[in-house]
Design an enzyme around this catalytic site. Sequence first.
Site, PDB file in Angstrom:
ATOM      1  N   PRO A  95       0.821  -1.225   0.000  1.00  0.00           N
ATOM      2  CA  PRO A  95       0.000   0.000   0.000  1.00  0.00           C
ATOM      3  C   PRO A  95       0.847   1.265   0.000  1.00  0.00           C
ATOM      4  CG  PRO A  95       0.114  -0.933   2.207  1.00  0.00           C
ATOM      5  CD  PRO A  95       0.848  -1.883   1.309  1.00  0.00           C
ATOM      6  N   SER A 133       3.818  -9.274  -6.102  1.00  0.00           N
ATOM      7  CA  SER A 133       3.298  -7.963  -5.698  1.00  0.00           C
ATOM      8  C   SER A 133       3.817  -6.902  -6.657  1.00  0.00           C
ATOM      9  CB  SER A 133       3.801  -7.592  -4.299  1.00  0.00           C
ATOM     10  OG  SER A 133       3.354  -8.495  -3.331  1.00  0.00           O
ATOM     11  N   PHE A 164      -1.228  -8.927 -13.914  1.00  0.00           N
ATOM     12  CA  PHE A 164      -2.030  -7.943 -14.663  1.00  0.00           C
ATOM     13  C   PHE A 164      -3.528  -8.224 -14.574  1.00  0.00           C
ATOM     14  CE2 PHE A 164       2.174  -7.889 -16.705  1.00  0.00           C
ATOM     15  CZ  PHE A 164       2.466  -6.526 -16.620  1.00  0.00           C
ATOM     16  N   LEU A 165      -3.943  -9.175 -13.725  1.00  0.00           N
ATOM     17  CA  LEU A 165      -5.371  -9.493 -13.667  1.00  0.00           C
ATOM     18  C   LEU A 165      -6.156  -8.286 -13.178  1.00  0.00           C
ATOM     19  CD1 LEU A 165      -6.574  -9.895 -10.519  1.00  0.00           C
ATOM     20  CD2 LEU A 165      -5.202 -11.928 -10.637  1.00  0.00           C
ATOM     21  N   LEU A 225      -3.440   2.861 -18.023  1.00  0.00           N
ATOM     22  CA  LEU A 225      -4.868   2.536 -17.939  1.00  0.00           C
ATOM     23  C   LEU A 225      -5.622   3.630 -17.180  1.00  0.00           C
ATOM     24  CD1 LEU A 225      -4.573  -1.297 -17.204  1.00  0.00           C
ATOM     25  CD2 LEU A 225      -5.514  -0.251 -19.276  1.00  0.00           C
ATOM     26  N   CYS A 274      -5.303  -0.363  -6.618  1.00  0.00           N
ATOM     27  CA  CYS A 274      -4.001  -0.215  -7.281  1.00  0.00           C
ATOM     28  C   CYS A 274      -3.774   1.038  -8.109  1.00  0.00           C
ATOM     29  CB  CYS A 274      -3.732  -1.449  -8.127  1.00  0.00           C
ATOM     30  SG  CYS A 274      -3.514  -2.904  -7.087  1.00  0.00           S
ATOM     31  N   ARG A 347     -11.838  -1.257  -1.790  1.00  0.00           N
ATOM     32  CA  ARG A 347     -10.640  -0.447  -1.587  1.00  0.00           C
ATOM     33  C   ARG A 347     -10.603   0.707  -2.599  1.00  0.00           C
ATOM     34  NH1 ARG A 347      -6.171  -5.126  -1.458  1.00  0.00           N
ATOM     35  NH2 ARG A 347      -7.501  -5.860  -3.138  1.00  0.00           N
TER      36      ARG A 347
HETATM   37  P1  NAD Z   1      -4.481  -8.244  -0.393  1.00  0.00           P
HETATM   38  O1  NAD Z   1      -4.412  -7.208   0.661  1.00  0.00           O
HETATM   39  O2  NAD Z   1      -5.809  -8.740  -0.862  1.00  0.00           O
HETATM   40  O3  NAD Z   1      -3.664  -9.532   0.053  1.00  0.00           O
HETATM   41  C1  NAD Z   1      -2.418  -9.480   0.642  1.00  0.00           C
HETATM   42  C2  NAD Z   1      -2.345 -10.582   1.710  1.00  0.00           C
HETATM   43  O4  NAD Z   1      -1.006 -10.657   2.171  1.00  0.00           O
HETATM   44  C3  NAD Z   1      -3.214 -10.330   2.933  1.00  0.00           C
HETATM   45  O5  NAD Z   1      -4.103 -11.416   3.106  1.00  0.00           O
HETATM   46  C4  NAD Z   1      -2.208 -10.212   4.084  1.00  0.00           C
HETATM   47  O6  NAD Z   1      -2.687 -10.771   5.301  1.00  0.00           O
HETATM   48  C5  NAD Z   1      -1.052 -11.014   3.550  1.00  0.00           C
HETATM   49  N1  NAD Z   1       0.236 -10.685   4.168  1.00  0.00           N
HETATM   50  C6  NAD Z   1       0.804  -9.466   4.352  1.00  0.00           C
HETATM   51  N2  NAD Z   1       2.024  -9.594   4.903  1.00  0.00           N
HETATM   52  C7  NAD Z   1       2.242 -10.922   5.074  1.00  0.00           C
HETATM   53  C8  NAD Z   1       3.317 -11.670   5.576  1.00  0.00           C
HETATM   54  N3  NAD Z   1       4.436 -11.090   6.003  1.00  0.00           N
HETATM   55  N4  NAD Z   1       3.193 -13.006   5.622  1.00  0.00           N
HETATM   56  C9  NAD Z   1       2.070 -13.631   5.191  1.00  0.00           C
HETATM   57  N5  NAD Z   1       1.021 -12.967   4.680  1.00  0.00           N
HETATM   58  C10 NAD Z   1       1.108 -11.625   4.614  1.00  0.00           C
HETATM   59  O7  NAD Z   1      -3.651  -7.661  -1.628  1.00  0.00           O
HETATM   60  P2  NAD Z   1      -3.843  -8.012  -3.174  1.00  0.00           P
HETATM   61  O8  NAD Z   1      -4.979  -7.227  -3.740  1.00  0.00           O
HETATM   62  O9  NAD Z   1      -3.822  -9.486  -3.350  1.00  0.00           O
HETATM   63  O10 NAD Z   1      -2.509  -7.368  -3.778  1.00  0.00           O
HETATM   64  C11 NAD Z   1      -1.258  -7.969  -3.561  1.00  0.00           C
HETATM   65  C12 NAD Z   1      -0.253  -7.313  -4.478  1.00  0.00           C
HETATM   66  O11 NAD Z   1      -0.613  -7.554  -5.840  1.00  0.00           O
HETATM   67  C13 NAD Z   1      -0.137  -5.801  -4.349  1.00  0.00           C
HETATM   68  O12 NAD Z   1       1.199  -5.422  -4.524  1.00  0.00           O
HETATM   69  C14 NAD Z   1      -0.984  -5.278  -5.497  1.00  0.00           C
HETATM   70  O13 NAD Z   1      -0.540  -4.020  -5.935  1.00  0.00           O
HETATM   71  C15 NAD Z   1      -0.743  -6.320  -6.560  1.00  0.00           C
HETATM   72  N6  NAD Z   1      -1.829  -6.482  -7.529  1.00  0.00           N
HETATM   73  C16 NAD Z   1      -3.124  -6.492  -7.128  1.00  0.00           C
HETATM   74  C17 NAD Z   1      -4.135  -6.704  -8.061  1.00  0.00           C
HETATM   75  C18 NAD Z   1      -5.587  -6.726  -7.663  1.00  0.00           C
HETATM   76  O14 NAD Z   1      -6.423  -6.800  -8.546  1.00  0.00           O
HETATM   77  N7  NAD Z   1      -5.940  -6.686  -6.400  1.00  0.00           N
HETATM   78  C19 NAD Z   1      -3.815  -6.945  -9.400  1.00  0.00           C
HETATM   79  C20 NAD Z   1      -2.460  -6.947  -9.768  1.00  0.00           C
HETATM   80  C21 NAD Z   1      -1.484  -6.720  -8.824  1.00  0.00           C
HETATM   81  C1  UGA Z   2      -6.459  -2.837 -12.763  1.00  0.00           C
HETATM   82  C2  UGA Z   2      -5.840  -3.233 -14.101  1.00  0.00           C
HETATM   83  O1  UGA Z   2      -6.870  -3.280 -15.088  1.00  0.00           O
HETATM   84  C3  UGA Z   2      -5.161  -4.602 -14.006  1.00  0.00           C
HETATM   85  O2  UGA Z   2      -4.509  -4.896 -15.228  1.00  0.00           O
HETATM   86  C4  UGA Z   2      -4.132  -4.556 -12.873  1.00  0.00           C
HETATM   87  O3  UGA Z   2      -3.550  -5.834 -12.712  1.00  0.00           O
HETATM   88  C5  UGA Z   2      -4.822  -4.172 -11.591  1.00  0.00           C
HETATM   89  O4  UGA Z   2      -5.456  -2.876 -11.760  1.00  0.00           O
HETATM   90  C6  UGA Z   2      -3.892  -4.016 -10.431  1.00  0.00           C
HETATM   91  O5  UGA Z   2      -2.711  -3.840 -10.610  1.00  0.00           O
HETATM   92  O6  UGA Z   2      -4.456  -4.040  -9.329  1.00  0.00           O
HETATM   93  P1  UGA Z   2      -8.687  -3.413 -11.458  1.00  0.00           P
HETATM   94  O7  UGA Z   2      -8.322  -2.214 -10.643  1.00  0.00           O
HETATM   95  O8  UGA Z   2      -9.021  -4.666 -10.768  1.00  0.00           O
HETATM   96  O9  UGA Z   2      -7.495  -3.764 -12.463  1.00  0.00           O
HETATM   97  O10 UGA Z   2      -9.928  -3.058 -12.384  1.00  0.00           O
HETATM   98  P2  UGA Z   2     -10.100  -2.195 -13.720  1.00  0.00           P
HETATM   99  O11 UGA Z   2     -11.023  -2.912 -14.599  1.00  0.00           O
HETATM  100  O12 UGA Z   2      -8.810  -1.773 -14.287  1.00  0.00           O
HETATM  101  O13 UGA Z   2     -10.861  -0.904 -13.188  1.00  0.00           O
HETATM  102  C7  UGA Z   2     -10.233   0.039 -12.352  1.00  0.00           C
HETATM  103  C8  UGA Z   2     -11.169   1.203 -12.120  1.00  0.00           C
HETATM  104  O14 UGA Z   2     -11.313   1.986 -13.306  1.00  0.00           O
HETATM  105  C9  UGA Z   2     -12.585   0.784 -11.719  1.00  0.00           C
HETATM  106  O15 UGA Z   2     -13.080   1.650 -10.736  1.00  0.00           O
HETATM  107  C10 UGA Z   2     -13.359   0.918 -13.010  1.00  0.00           C
HETATM  108  O16 UGA Z   2     -14.727   1.120 -12.803  1.00  0.00           O
HETATM  109  C11 UGA Z   2     -12.694   2.136 -13.621  1.00  0.00           C
HETATM  110  N1  UGA Z   2     -12.840   2.192 -15.091  1.00  0.00           N
HETATM  111  C12 UGA Z   2     -12.268   1.245 -15.866  1.00  0.00           C
HETATM  112  C13 UGA Z   2     -13.545   3.247 -15.654  1.00  0.00           C
HETATM  113  O17 UGA Z   2     -14.056   4.119 -14.945  1.00  0.00           O
HETATM  114  N2  UGA Z   2     -13.664   3.299 -17.019  1.00  0.00           N
HETATM  115  C14 UGA Z   2     -13.114   2.362 -17.833  1.00  0.00           C
HETATM  116  O18 UGA Z   2     -13.266   2.478 -19.074  1.00  0.00           O
HETATM  117  C15 UGA Z   2     -12.401   1.314 -17.234  1.00  0.00           C
END
Ligand code: NAD
Ligand code: UGA
Length: 459
Positions: A95, A133, A164-165, A225, A274, A347
């Site tokens: 974060p 991460s 990139f999901l 994006l 993110c 979030r």
């Molecule tokens: P999240 O908060 O949902 O999950 C993180 C987990 O890690 C938590 O359950 C926490 O308890 C655990 N944790 C933290 N420190 C720990 C430790 N020392 N040992 C064991 N567990 C521990 O976060 P997230 O959404 O899964 O995101 C994780 C990473 O992936 C971030 O860097 C984020 O930027 C990146 N990311 C997120 C998304 C998304 O869509 N959420 C997409 C792409 C990349």
């Molecule tokens: C985004 C990226 O799309 C993923 O590729 C990346 O892995 C991820 O962040 C990450 O690193 O966490 P996410 O945040 O889950 O994924 O969802 P998005 O579909 O990208 O939407 C993000 C925000 O933009 C949402 O609030 C969505 O409503 C908004 N959005 C998206 C718009 O307002 N307009 C659009 O045309 C697209």
Amino acid sequence: MKPLVNKIVCIGAGYVGGPTMSVIADRCPDIDVTVLDLNEARIAAWNSEELPIYEPGLATVVSRARGRNLRFVGQIEGAAHVAAADAVFISVNTPTKTEGEGAGKASDLRYVESCARFIAAHATGHTIVIEKSTMPVRAADRIKSILASAGPGVTFDILSNPEFLAEGTAIRDLEAPDRVLIGGERPEPIAALAEIYRRWVPAERVLSTGLWSAELSKLVANAFLAQRVSSINSVSALCEVTGADVEEVASVIGTDSRIGPKFLRASVGFGGSCFQKDLLSLIYISESYGLTEVAAYWQQVVDLNQWQKHRFADQIAAPIATAEGSLRGRRIAILGFAFKKDTNDVRETPAIDVCRRLLARGATLAVHDFKVTPDSIASEIGTQGVEVATSPEAALAGADGVAVLTEWSAYAKLDWTRLAGMLKAGAVIYDGRNIVDAEAVRRAGLGLRSIGKGERHVR
Ligand code: NAD
Ligand code: UGA
């Protein structure tokens, strides 16, 4: 042939670690996958029928692999699995820092660093450590320096394999990704990880780069994006004052193959854990290298987003506020609290800013969402002046105004003729997602204001 990586551990069972490892385990039944987390409640939920996150298709994938080659364990049990692992993914939260140097912008790497210490303490032999991460560029240096404290004979390779999901489509994105990115310093560990993904991802979509390029590419992908959303949102404001329609403009520019049609939906603002965090991280990195203009460029993407959320809240307030600007005694239905449809994640959802701004002026809010729990709503905006409604109808009853903040498909199908009588006379619907059926609203005799739609759409 036996795979080079037979045992995988993932630290962090969140929105990324859980679904990513479930898909790897599902696609590679011969690879042993352990997901560990220090949050015991989260682990218990992963081991139950009530998974801790909502993602379409996730439950099916988990049910195929869990108990076969996929397990979710706590920190203590996890140590032995790290010792036996060929590869350990770090998939914990990164974060924005809230204190110390870089507070408010830089990524907080304390959870990542704690994972690196845990790996250094328990790993044996040679282990590939994989950054899943999202990290600031050159974060691998910090991980390396911590891993250097491991005992004699314990060695590591570090890879960057950013994810990139997108939430709501996580399983689809993992099963058929546009690309998988692996950054590293030596070809052997890159090949070992690539071999896993190539089981279901076409080889040309498995890209490899240097470590720093992989780390930076992830931040830049999110920044581009987010920039598209802020760009179309800036245009939405122009459309509203000029009488143009942002959907028409988006569809016209989207036919240019250089621009493309995706990610051009005007909205109340982008949310999610993110986009803002990664933009701020990029801004901080640029500033720390003295690139002030670069930082200012990306800062504007964040600022525009904040402005859009406030602009939307102020539009809702304008016609129903008292001369002094108060919304006391006014009830506003909030349809949707998640940051996008098909997720329960709140979030950084734009709903937080919109709701807080309305609450600050004394409004009472009736909030409905299909997947977000009342606890999640309370943790973001409190309970004072907030009623959580169990159906759209319950939220709409007696409302002076309606705000659609999440594009849940069911909101697009609401029967406004039936619902119109439940609203206060003169109530207007503010569509922050452009999903409301404008014709149905018009037939019901209600007012509609849509993001980026000019005056002809106002009653
Ligand atoms: P999240 O908060 O949902 O999950 C993180 C987990 O890690 C938590 O359950 C926490 O308890 C655990 N944790 C933290 N420190 C720990 C430790 N020392 N040992 C064991 N567990 C521990 O976060 P997230 O959404 O899964 O995101 C994780 C990473 O992936 C971030 O860097 C984020 O930027 C990146 N990311 C997120 C998304 C998304 O869509 N959420 C997409 C792409 C990349
Ligand atoms: C985004 C990226 O799309 C993923 O590729 C990346 O892995 C991820 O962040 C990450 O690193 O966490 P996410 O945040 O889950 O994924 O969802 P998005 O579909 O990208 O939407 C993000 C925000 O933009 C949402 O609030 C969505 O409503 C908004 N959005 C998206 C718009 O307002 N307009 C659009 O045309 C697209």
